[in-house]
Design an enzyme around this catalytic site. Structure first.
Site, PDB file in Angstrom:
ATOM      1  CB  CYS A 121      -0.069   8.694 -30.051  1.00  0.00           C
ATOM      2  SG  CYS A 121      -1.266   7.696 -30.963  1.00  0.00           S
ATOM      3  CB  CYS A 127      -0.561   5.164 -29.251  1.00  0.00           C
ATOM      4  SG  CYS A 127      -0.448   5.688 -30.961  1.00  0.00           S
ATOM      5  CG  ASP A 128       0.939   5.859 -25.612  1.00  0.00           C
ATOM      6  OD1 ASP A 128       1.123   4.687 -25.981  1.00  0.00           O
ATOM      7  OD2 ASP A 128       1.694   6.799 -25.937  1.00  0.00           O
TER       8      ASP A 128
END
Length: 311
Positions: free
Chosen positions: A134, A137-138
């Site tokens: 992701c 997300c990261d």
């Protein structure tokens, strides 16, 4: 035998959010989770940095927060794997793998989806330590660093473009000689100086001790092996919804995601769905939590109209 108002299958963010809202609505609710630990995919995430109000939260800790919130409100959580859902009567029956049968007026499916993996050495060991599924997300953890993205669809192209805003360099690795993604995304990738496309290539190994340090790649035509020094690897080769329950009865899209809007209403009365297994544009913790809340509102509306047979 006890009849629940709602049984939730899956204890990830969608399921636990639904449990919280259900208890606040004074519903008799049970959460079923086949794994020993609740939390869903977030327990595999080293750090969640985009859930509002809780920046830099360890994924396992966030899962615990969801669980504790629901438990403090009185939600019942049980470990058990669902084998079958019988829904031909107003009171539905859930059959567990161990043979136990539970009764409920409504069911929420919140079993989520899993990221498709490359299946190469080093992948499992380095998940959360440079291997990610992701970018949104990261990605922020790799500011000014070098990363690689694997895939050729819309998600892979979008991930590469997103990462190029913060990373020093982005390798985009695809096993074919053309992308499957939208033409407008392909054009944006081609014009981006930070993105280097590596065609006809697969990742064969992910190397690193405590974090990703490099990846081994191979040209699919001439079997030439190379090594790339990278700080992170983003795998964008698709997701697989965990939607085997009622798979022959629920309406699904061509990829196996259960068709439902934000209200979580499926084509089967009394069966609702939320989280990553639902058809949606964005699969994140925050959208899963929203699904849980919306599903409970739909459950309440359904229960108000439900007519049960006289005993």
């Amino acid at each position: 035998m006890k009849i629940y108002d709602l049984i939730i299958i899956g204890a990830g963010p969608a399921g636990m959010s639904a449990a919280i809202y259900a208890k606040r609505a004074m519903l008799e609710v049970l959460v079923l989770e086949k794994e020993a630990m609740s939390g869903g995919q977030i327990v595999q995430t080293y750090e969640v940095d985009n859930y509002p109000g809780l920046p830099k939260m360890n994924g396992m800790d966030l899962g615990d927060q969801f669980f504790n919130h629901a438990s403090d409100l009185g939600a019942e959580v049980k470990t058990g794997e669902v084998l079958e859902i019988k829904h031909d009567q107003p009171v539905k029956e859930i059959v567990l793998k161990d043979g136990e049968v539970l009764k409920t007026k409504t069911v929420m499916l919140a079993t989520g989806a899993t990221h498709r993996k490359l299946g190469v050495p080093g992948e499992e060991e380095l998940i959360g330590l440079g291997v990610s599924y992701c970018a949104t997300c990261d990605g922020a953890f790799f500011r000014n660093k070098t990363v690689a993205v694997v895939g050729g669809g819309d998600v892979a192209l979008e991930d590469a473009l997103f990462l190029s805003r913060m990373c020093e360099k982005v390798y985009l690795i695809h096993r074919r000689d053309e992308f499957r993604g939208a033409k407008i995304l392909q054009d944006q990738v081609a014009k981006n100086d930070k993105i280097q496309v590596i065609w006809n290539t697969v990742v064969t190994k992910i190397d690193g001790n405590e974090r990703v340090e490099s990846i081994s790649i191979k040209d699919v035509h001439n079997d030439v092996d190379k090594s790339l020094d990278v700080d992170g690897l983003f795998i964008a080769v698709g997701t697989a919804p965990q939607s085997t329950l009622l798979k022959d009865e629920l309406k699904m899209d061509e990829r196996g995601y259960i068709v439902a809007g934000e209200d979580g209403v499926t084509n089967i009365p009394g069966i609702f769905v939320g989280g990553d297994q639902r058809t949606k544009n964005l699969r994140q913790v925050v959208t899963a939590a929203a699904d849980g809340a919306n599903c409970v509102v739909s459950v309440e509306n359904y229960l108000q109209k439900l007519e049960l047979p006289d005993n």
